[in-house]
Design a protein around this motif. Sequence first.
Motif, PDB file in Angstrom:
ATOM      1  N   LEU A  67      45.690  44.056  33.694  1.00 34.21           N
ATOM      2  CA  LEU A  67      44.820  43.678  32.585  1.00 34.21           C
ATOM      3  C   LEU A  67      44.846  42.184  32.305  1.00 34.21           C
ATOM      4  N   ALA A  68      45.883  41.515  32.732  1.00 27.58           N
ATOM      5  CA  ALA A  68      45.985  40.086  32.406  1.00 27.58           C
ATOM      6  C   ALA A  68      44.816  39.297  32.982  1.00 27.58           C
ATOM      7  N   VAL A  69      44.321  39.730  34.126  1.00 23.52           N
ATOM      8  CA  VAL A  69      43.192  39.011  34.727  1.00 23.52           C
ATOM      9  C   VAL A  69      42.011  39.000  33.771  1.00 23.52           C
ATOM     10  N   GLY A  70      41.665  40.204  33.305  1.00 23.97           N
ATOM     11  CA  GLY A  70      40.534  40.313  32.400  1.00 23.97           C
ATOM     12  C   GLY A  70      40.752  39.505  31.142  1.00 23.97           C
ATOM     13  N   ASN A  71      41.989  39.509  30.646  1.00 25.10           N
ATOM     14  CA  ASN A  71      42.274  38.776  29.417  1.00 25.10           C
ATOM     15  C   ASN A  71      42.009  37.290  29.587  1.00 25.10           C
ATOM     16  N   ILE A  72      42.448  36.769  30.709  1.00 19.76           N
ATOM     17  CA  ILE A  72      42.269  35.333  30.922  1.00 19.76           C
ATOM     18  C   ILE A  72      40.797  34.998  31.073  1.00 19.76           C
ATOM     19  N   ILE A  73      40.093  35.821  31.807  1.00 20.27           N
ATOM     20  CA  ILE A  73      38.647  35.575  31.982  1.00 20.27           C
ATOM     21  C   ILE A  73      37.964  35.566  30.623  1.00 20.27           C
ATOM     22  N   ARG A  74      38.313  36.540  29.820  1.00 21.69           N
ATOM     23  CA  ARG A  74      37.667  36.621  28.512  1.00 21.69           C
ATOM     24  C   ARG A  74      38.034  35.429  27.637  1.00 21.69           C
ATOM     25  N   ARG A  75      39.258  35.019  27.761  1.00 24.62           N
ATOM     26  CA  ARG A  75      39.689  33.844  27.004  1.00 24.62           C
ATOM     27  C   ARG A  75      38.832  32.638  27.368  1.00 24.62           C
ATOM     28  N   VAL A  76      38.656  32.480  28.666  1.00 26.07           N
ATOM     29  CA  VAL A  76      37.894  31.318  29.137  1.00 26.07           C
ATOM     30  C   VAL A  76      36.442  31.424  28.684  1.00 26.07           C
ATOM     31  N   LEU A  77      35.891  32.622  28.773  1.00 26.11           N
ATOM     32  CA  LEU A  77      34.508  32.799  28.321  1.00 26.11           C
ATOM     33  C   LEU A  77      34.392  32.451  26.846  1.00 26.11           C
ATOM     34  N   HIS A  78      35.359  32.879  26.091  1.00 33.83           N
ATOM     35  CA  HIS A  78      35.348  32.589  24.669  1.00 33.83           C
ATOM     36  C   HIS A  78      35.396  31.088  24.435  1.00 33.83           C
ATOM     37  N   THR A 111      55.924  39.968  23.204  1.00 30.19           N
ATOM     38  CA  THR A 111      54.882  39.801  24.200  1.00 30.19           C
ATOM     39  C   THR A 111      54.119  38.518  23.950  1.00 30.19           C
ATOM     40  N   GLY A 112      53.658  37.915  25.036  1.00 26.92           N
ATOM     41  CA  GLY A 112      52.781  36.767  24.878  1.00 26.92           C
ATOM     42  C   GLY A 112      51.376  37.264  24.603  1.00 26.92           C
ATOM     43  N   LEU A 113      50.560  36.421  23.991  1.00 33.41           N
ATOM     44  CA  LEU A 113      49.218  36.885  23.644  1.00 33.41           C
ATOM     45  C   LEU A 113      48.336  37.091  24.860  1.00 33.41           C
ATOM     46  N   TYR A 114      48.733  36.511  25.985  1.00 31.22           N
ATOM     47  CA  TYR A 114      47.898  36.698  27.162  1.00 31.22           C
ATOM     48  C   TYR A 114      47.912  38.136  27.646  1.00 31.22           C
ATOM     49  N   LYS A 115      48.843  38.917  27.112  1.00 27.02           N
ATOM     50  CA  LYS A 115      48.875  40.323  27.496  1.00 27.02           C
ATOM     51  C   LYS A 115      47.987  41.174  26.609  1.00 27.02           C
ATOM     52  N   LEU A 116      47.411  40.582  25.581  1.00 25.05           N
ATOM     53  CA  LEU A 116      46.602  41.353  24.649  1.00 25.05           C
ATOM     54  C   LEU A 116      45.214  41.555  25.236  1.00 25.05           C
ATOM     55  N   SER A 117      44.842  42.794  25.401  1.00 20.87           N
ATOM     56  CA  SER A 117      43.560  43.101  26.015  1.00 20.87           C
ATOM     57  C   SER A 117      42.623  43.691  24.977  1.00 20.87           C
ATOM     58  N   VAL A 149      33.117  35.747  39.014  1.00 17.02           N
ATOM     59  CA  VAL A 149      34.476  35.620  39.541  1.00 17.02           C
ATOM     60  C   VAL A 149      35.364  36.683  38.918  1.00 17.02           C
ATOM     61  N   GLY A 150      35.201  36.857  37.621  1.00 17.72           N
ATOM     62  CA  GLY A 150      36.036  37.828  36.916  1.00 17.72           C
ATOM     63  C   GLY A 150      35.857  39.230  37.437  1.00 17.72           C
ATOM     64  N   GLN A 151      34.622  39.598  37.677  1.00 16.81           N
ATOM     65  CA  GLN A 151      34.378  40.947  38.185  1.00 16.81           C
ATOM     66  C   GLN A 151      35.110  41.193  39.479  1.00 16.81           C
ATOM     67  N   LYS A 152      35.021  40.186  40.366  1.00 14.69           N
ATOM     68  CA  LYS A 152      35.686  40.368  41.675  1.00 14.69           C
ATOM     69  C   LYS A 152      37.189  40.552  41.482  1.00 14.69           C
ATOM     70  N   LEU A 153      37.745  39.711  40.628  1.00 12.82           N
ATOM     71  CA  LEU A 153      39.199  39.773  40.469  1.00 12.82           C
ATOM     72  C   LEU A 153      39.625  41.100  39.855  1.00 12.82           C
ATOM     73  N   ILE A 154      38.856  41.552  38.875  1.00 14.57           N
ATOM     74  CA  ILE A 154      39.259  42.788  38.206  1.00 14.57           C
ATOM     75  C   ILE A 154      39.131  43.969  39.141  1.00 14.57           C
ATOM     76  N   GLN A 155      38.098  43.950  39.946  1.00 17.51           N
ATOM     77  CA  GLN A 155      37.968  45.068  40.879  1.00 17.51           C
ATOM     78  C   GLN A 155      39.108  45.109  41.867  1.00 17.51           C
TER      79      GLN A 155
END
Lengths: 356, 644, 332
Positions: A69-80, A272-278, A57-63
Amino acid sequence: MSLNKNELVDDLVAKLKRRQLVGSSAVSQATLKLLVVVISKNNWSTANQLLTLVKSVGQKLIQANPTELAVGNIIRRVLHVIREEYREAENDKTNTEFHHHAAPLTTSSSMYNLLGESGAAQEEQVQFSHSLRSNIIQEIRDIKIELENIHENIKNQAPLHIHSNEIIMTIGRSKTVEEFLKMAASKRKFQVLVAETAPSYHGQEMALELSKAGIETTVIPDSAVFAVMSRVNKVILGTHAVLANGGLVAISGSHMMAAAAKHHSIPVVVCTGLYKLSPLYPYDEDSFNVTMNPDSVLGFEEGDLIEKVTVTNPYYDYVSPDFVNLFITNQGGHPPSYLYRLIVENYDPDDQTFDL
Amino acid sequence: MDPKKKTVGFVPEHDINTSDLPSPGSSNNNSTINSPVSALSNTPDLSSANTPLLASNPGSSASTPPASSTQPRSINKSGARSSYEPMKSSYEEQWGLADRASGSQKAHKMASPRDGSGFPKDQQQQQAGKQKEGKGKRVSISSPVISATSKDAKSSGLGIQGSGPASAEASGSSSPAQAGPGGKGPQKPSAPSQKSMTKAERRELQEKQKAEKAARLQAGLPASGKKAAQVLAQPNSGFSPNPTKSLASSFPGVEAEKAIAAAAESTSQIKKREKLTKEIGLFAHLDPPKFANTASAHKDLHPAVVNVGLQMAQFKICGANARCVATMSAFRKAIQDYQTPPNTTLSRHMQTYLNPHISYLVTCRPMAVSMGNAIRYLKYEIGNNLELPDEDARALYLEKIDNFIRDRITMADQVITSLGLNKIQDGDVILTYARSSVVQGLLLAAHAKGIKFRVIVVDSRPRFEGKQLLRALASAGVSCTYVLLTAIGHVMREVNKVILGAHSLLSNGALYSRAGTAVVAMSAHERKIPVIVLCETYKFSDRVQLDSFVQNEIGNPDELVNDQNNNFGHSSSRRYDSVTSSASSAAAGGVLSGWKESRDLKLLNLLYDLTPSEFVTVVITEVGLIPCTSVPVILREYLPMIQQ
Amino acid sequence: MDKEFDVVANYKTLLVESPEISMPVAAIESLVELIKHSKATTMSEFMLSIKDASQRLKSSVRNSISLSAGCDLFLRFVTRNSHDVADFETWKATLISRGQSFVEKADACRYKIAELGVPFIRDGSTVLIHAHSRVVSLLLQKAAADHKRFKVFVTESSQTQGGIRSAKVLRAAGIPTTIILDAAVGYVIDKVDMVLVGAEGVVENGGLINQIGSYQMAIVAKAANKPFYAVAESYKFVRLFPLNQYDLPTYNADTLSFQELNTDHDAKSLEDGTPSSASQTALHLKTAEDQTSQGSNPLVDYTPPNYITLLFTDLGVLTPSGVSDELIKLYL
């Protein structure tokens, strides 16, 4: 059932592609919502399956929008989150192998694991249980609540940083900074200089909002930034994204303001909120930049000129971490050198790229 | 035109002094302040040119202490402006009108005996003259006023200055039908009665009336007495007279007592006034924005000069070289057409003749260093040749002006171009900012020579001067890129040279140039890109300045409002990274169109800034390539030689 | 029996046999060999023998920073795991197998680093590298294999001929390479887009220990606002905290000492300014190279962390402040 889920994913992908959904905050929340649905409605039995699902799902959204960058950050957060839940579940099972006691203390990236066994294989074995699924969903909901309260947490730190009779300078329009300043204004009396930020003129909007809140605001053209900087006490910036080295992807004009502040030894504070940290690094300054319609720089009225000249209208600027003194996040204030820690705590190094 | 208001042909020096200058401006300032009386618009109203210089001055006192020429100027009658520390930012002082001090004494003597000076013995004229004189006096009253009040008003570190001038006089007395700001002539109904008064009484009356008006404006009432009375008559008008306090001991006379009696203006009231007047505390020591008007031009100024002044005020002529050449050419015409009045020689009277022209130009826009140096040179030549017969003197002056323009500007530019050509090579990517005529010349010459380079033109709001340069370069076939200043971080990486123009080079090596130059130079310095400045030696100044606050020019703040007029119909672009966009941004009027009504919102349109010397790599002048720290050396060594 | 297992000899042999191996890996491999041959029966005896062996290794090699790093890492690993030992023999077996898998993985480290670093090499860029580092060469080769077009300047580094070796390797991979004098770094810095160096060791504050000349390049890069990247495998993280150049264990008093004048001949001829025929042979004016080989010119230097932009390691791309975090985690 699965059709619905795919539809949802495609819907979000389309919105991102068409830039109907822009802005880190909105995008993060939409992504989280989608992930909750995806996780709860899909069938998965092992961690790997779940991770693969989320990554796809993340790949599709990022593409759909690579610079958001926020998309990737959230995906990574969830994976973590998923990985952590699995690790905890695993550690609950008793384990006599001696290297396991090290696992909760160290992340998989530790040097220690050079000589230890890799932990990747373990994820396979743990079966999912209902509690695990609901735990994960709960964690994600916690993230969602955190996202909604970002401004609250940040602005409560305002009186610590802004004092009486200060002159603050800012550029562009950031909701976070706006809330920050308004909260400070309720307790202190200070002045704000806002650079108008051509050609988007977000600075003008910001000034209007601040003045409506009773803050004494002055709008200056971008050309006056260096000229008035010597009287400024602090520069407060918002940003679109924060990169792993502490650099910022912020609105065009932020670089010159931060550089002028550095020249005058004026502290630069980024709200900045941490969700912006990539966790990504800027391979070069333009990795995450977009260019906008040049019409606002040189319009079609100048028709005779347009065909002879090139016009560039970059939307973002890269600000090097040397220019930033402090990050004010929903978890408190941090110097740029501490960001790696926040990244380690919230993301996994395996998730840099979503290779399946 | 009211015949009574026929102006004198040659106004003595002391009448044209700083005090006149703010008044036309003030009339226009009123339009930017929340005063209902914005009868005058900013556009030059030629009909008002019929009225004499005193147009906006309802009255002036005369009996007060003599003008001291070192008083800082630019006191705005409306009370909106504050004066400041006794720093000589007055352009007249700097650029050679300082002999006003002696001039005022001279003028006093001149006024009575010599009818050859052009003073018709008409009493009206005398009265008019007295009015002017009185206005001048007003200034000197004001400045002690200011310093006193500023002490009291010092509540915020933002340098809120005390209230303006002579509002000391009690506002309590409402005077009838006082002339409003600008556009109307001085005294109308009260004039007849003034005939019967003595000089001193007339002066007193005028001063009182003026002070009352100032007080009214300061309190936020309309300037005109009638309207003010109307407002006050209304219940709940919420107005209370708030004259300045403690003007007291600083000046003698009737007014002083009234001032002492006047209530103190509290800090909050000062702040309110400051907010009302949209004055930026940080720049309170500078002149308020000036606007094009001919109200201050009386009909004895040479039309060429009036023309140039108007064009400068409207930014139709802008740029140091252009302004200087235009000014000098206008003066050339004025000198050519000049008829020597009887009982004096051309050479002795020339300065007196030119000074009002100079003052008028200053009212249009603060004096540029280039103009100032040129004028100073001209005066020097005039002063050196006092013994010449008239026609010889005239011819000499014309020749000197021509030579100056030819040698110090035109030829200098050619030398600079030829020196600069050595620094441009094939494959260069050159960045330049806004529009400098010298830089344009150099780039066009380089292109003509066949060097293959491309140019990045950086431009900024609100003037978009770079578009002119872009047009010139693009028509010549130079490959150009155009960006706004905010994109400087993005484009700088491709650049390998930065070439800038200058308004002036200061003696501490700093570059004083269009606002934004410092940003460009700093960005280039960050990346170790050489910064080349092109500057003729006549623009060198022996001033030293450390930051952009000490001396600067504030432009019309309305230019910053992003509306149809300013931005070719572009409303702010849809926000890329947010779903919501404020509704007002979609309005054709621009986001800030309501800024004057907003209590806490101010606009600052700064025109110049100071680039520290460490950002500049080399300065190309007609005497060669110098490091910018060598400016005082050039001033010391070369200029006396060049001047011969 | 074989208490005479010569760990140093084994180490040296390993280095000769596999030129690609790096010093710390070879050291660990030798230590693993030692464990295999160890006849110790008690825990303490065992630990002592390992400690002793690693001491010998460290003192045998002059430039031993990376070697120390490897030895210390292995020791730490052993110590940490010595607590819950059920069965001594099983434990030894585990250590051996772990050690061997580490040696195998060590190579993979380099590939991982190369992968991390390749995106930083942009098309059309110019890279400046220092002497010869295997990881750097690998990184650049991978970038070339990824069809990136870039150019390389390499410093000559004449005493070790490192520059020439690098140039050979890179040219073979099709990368245009130019060798520059060490003294010409300031001259070329405005033409390059980034500086890339390897590492002998990475110290606790994120600073770098590398072949002499690295510090100079870092200063020049900072003055010219160019990014300075260091490439290091994580087993090179060493628990040192140098305060300055002279606070390194490789420093000794002889380094950069001033030579005494040996004979009266020398003294006299120097006064006259005329070399006498006798003095021509007697005057042993030492060249820098001579001085180096005799230990009076340094081989490594220390680069403080504020000059380093990023470190590429197999633990990921780290900022210098992230390095101490890793070290703390390990040695906690």
